[in-house]
Design an enzyme around this catalytic site. Structure first.
Site, PDB file in Angstrom:
ATOM      1  N   TYR A 280      30.586 -52.025   9.285  1.00 28.71           N
ATOM      2  CA  TYR A 280      29.197 -51.641   9.012  1.00 28.71           C
ATOM      3  C   TYR A 280      28.728 -52.049   7.612  1.00 28.71           C
ATOM      4  CZ  TYR A 280      29.036 -48.602  13.165  1.00 28.71           C
ATOM      5  OH  TYR A 280      29.031 -48.107  14.437  1.00 28.71           O
ATOM      6  N   ARG A 283      27.741 -55.615   8.391  1.00 29.84           N
ATOM      7  CA  ARG A 283      26.833 -55.784   9.519  1.00 29.84           C
ATOM      8  C   ARG A 283      25.518 -55.015   9.323  1.00 29.84           C
ATOM      9  NH1 ARG A 283      28.129 -53.165  15.141  1.00 29.84           N
ATOM     10  NH2 ARG A 283      30.189 -53.075  14.195  1.00 29.84           N
ATOM     11  N   PHE A 329      -0.349 -31.537 -15.463  1.00 32.45           N
ATOM     12  CA  PHE A 329       0.882 -31.838 -16.188  1.00 32.45           C
ATOM     13  C   PHE A 329       2.140 -31.533 -15.388  1.00 32.45           C
ATOM     14  CE2 PHE A 329      -0.718 -27.662 -18.009  1.00 32.45           C
ATOM     15  CZ  PHE A 329      -0.092 -26.881 -17.059  1.00 32.45           C
ATOM     16  N   GLU A 413       4.603 -19.633 -16.928  1.00 35.71           N
ATOM     17  CA  GLU A 413       5.044 -20.876 -16.307  1.00 35.71           C
ATOM     18  C   GLU A 413       6.207 -20.532 -15.363  1.00 35.71           C
ATOM     19  OE1 GLU A 413       5.723 -23.492 -19.629  1.00 35.71           O
ATOM     20  OE2 GLU A 413       3.715 -23.111 -20.401  1.00 35.71           O
TER      21      GLU A 413
END
Length: 502
Positions: A280, A283, A329, A413
């Site tokens: 894989y 391929r 912001f 905040e």
């Protein structure tokens, strides 16, 4: 060649920024930007003459101190105090190319005339950029919520003659560099400190810098993967356009087309094969590399939007007579994009290491560990260990930062993006991917040497001819660290046209 970039309302894109960086262009404000900056500042000055109510960040304190009214005579002191008190960065220094990008992106954001800064403040930032006066900024300290407060405080301190800068290779006091250029410190007016500190320029500068690097590494992953395909005597059928048109992801189609072009005319790819399928990691290169390309397109769209935006607070709308406090912001869009970028780029490293493993396994006529006399020589046994170690570290770095949040500013905040942490993690991770690809190129070029006298395509042969000037074919054991470092340096110094990347 145009040696000046004009800051205007015209959108910055990745190709333009790469051109500004590579051609070392100077910056200059357009007449329209000058007018917008002056108009906004004049409006704010007139507003403050008649306004008695508190306006956040202009005549009030900050964060949870938003209700504290500040007298007019203390407005300059308020802005300077803000800048000094928020300069709390620590940790490593932000790399100088990213600091310079921070300046560019802050100038661009302020140029739209919604931030209330003085024209001379923006011009001084341009002076810093044009003269490579680069403030010392630190990697730790931003929550990516009220913008990148701490990093932008350090970026802005030299405006008032404080903090430190690098100039001509030396770390100097900002005050001394101002004197060298006969520049007077800026006397900040109302709102200016907040306009400078609120914003996402730390996250967006990191993201922009890393996108430029990621597009280059995406191209190189395809090229180095193509070398590995021939080195492993791989098959070309998995890159046939027909199978990709019935699953038409853009990145998948682009990868298959690019690899087919790299291998066109190769004697090795066109010889009869003894095996029906490849692993894989060979391929499925179109599907895996392609998914990363599609992620880069999404992340680039996010960052292109961001760097052409106003991201401070409050925003001033002179024509509408409005000063609006909001949340432009907040770094959530960037935090998510940076986490996605980390995951996508880590996958390029993951699949690259798997190809390295296959190449040293003694399969398809290759000697074990890609060296003559294995046993006496360990050959390329341990570079695969190194790649595996780096890939494992990247899995840890790819853990998303954006799902975390810590309350700050006394609860005002109460949700933060952690995008700054995502940015610094991405910086380490993407540099790690560069190292893994350099190790794959080291292994693949060695393996291809055992396919002689058959040759790969003209393009790959020419590419490897340049590579061999820095990294030789290994005939017996030596200190491979030096060769790996040379391989990394080759990748870092390799120039690729922007038309091939974006």
């Amino acid at each position: 060649m145009n040696t000046t970039h004009i800051i205007s309302s015209k959108s910055l894109d990745l190709a333009t920024i790469q051109s500004i960086i590579l051609e070392q262009k100077q910056l200059e404000l357009s007449t329209d930007s000058v007018d917008k900056i002056n108009q906004c500042r004049t409006y704010l000055d007139e507003k403050l003459k008649s306004e008695t109510r508190p306006i956040y960040g202009i005549n009030t304190g900050f964060g949870s101190l938003y209700n504290v009214k500040i007298s007019k005579e203390n407005l300059t002191k308020l802005q300077e105090n803000l800048m000094m008190s928020h300069a709390c960065g620590t940790g490593d220094l932000v790399p100088e190319p990213i600091v310079k990008l921070m300046l560019l992106l802050k100038i661009q954001s302020l140029s739209y005339g919604h931030s209330g800064v003085q024209l001379q403040t923006v011009k001084r930032l341009i002076d810093f950029y044009n003269n490579d006066v680069l403030p010392l900024v630190y990697t730790q300290g931003s929550l990516g919520a009220s913008g990148d407060l701490a990093p932008l405080a350090h970026l802005s301190l030299p405006l008032i003659g404080k903090g430190k800068v690098t100039f001509k290779g030396d770390v100097l006091e900002a005050e001394d560099v101002l004197k060298h250029f006969d520049w007077q410190p800026i006397t900040l007016l109302s709102k200016e400190g907040l306009a400078l500190l609120n914003g996402t320029q730390f996250m967006s500068a990191y993201g922009t810098y890393l996108l430029l690097k990621s597009y280059k590494l995406s191209y190189l992953a395809d090229l180095v993967g193509s070398v590995s395909i021939d080195a492993f005597d791989g098959r070309i059928e998995p890159f046939n356009e027909l199978i990709h048109l019935v699953r038409p992801h853009n990145g998948q189609l682009e990868t298959a087309s690019r690899v087919s072009a790299f291998l066109e005319g190769s004697q090795i790819i066109n010889q009869e094969k003894q095996h029906v399928q490849d692993p894989y990691s060979f391929r499925c290169i179109p599907q895996v590399h392609g998914a990363t390309k599609d992620t880069l397109a999404f992340v680039a769209k996010t960052f292109t939007t961001e760097i052409n935006s106003v991201t401070d607070n409050p925003n001033i709308f002179a024509n509408e007579d409005e000063i609006i406090s909001g949340g432009n912001f907040h770094g959530q869009p960037l935090a998510l994009a940076l986490d996605y970028l980390k995951i996508a780029m880590a996958e390029l490293g993951n699949i690259s290491e798997r190809r390295v493993f296959q190449l040293v396994s003694g399969l398809r006529g290759l000697p074990a560990f890609l060296v003559d006399n294995p046993g006496l020589n360990s050959g390329f046994m341990i570079p695969q260990y190194t790649a595996a170690s780096i890939v494992s570290a990247n899995k840890q770095l790819a853990s998303p930062a954006s799902i975390d949040s810590i309350v700050s500013s006394n609860g005002q905040e109460d949700h933060v993006s952690m995008g700054a942490n995502a940015a610094t993690q991405a910086y380490t991770l993407i540099n790690n991917v560069e190292r893994v690809l350099a190790i794959e190129l080291f292994n693949a070029s060695q393996a291809l040497g055992f396919r002689a006298p058959l040759k790969s395509s003209d393009f790959i042969e020419q590419f490897l001819s340049s590579y061999r000037e820095m990294v030789p074919f290994i005939k017996e054991d030596e200190i491979l660290h030096d060769d790996i470092q040379a391989s990394i340096e080759f990748i870092q110094t390799l120039g690729i046209d922007s038309e091939e990347l974006f």
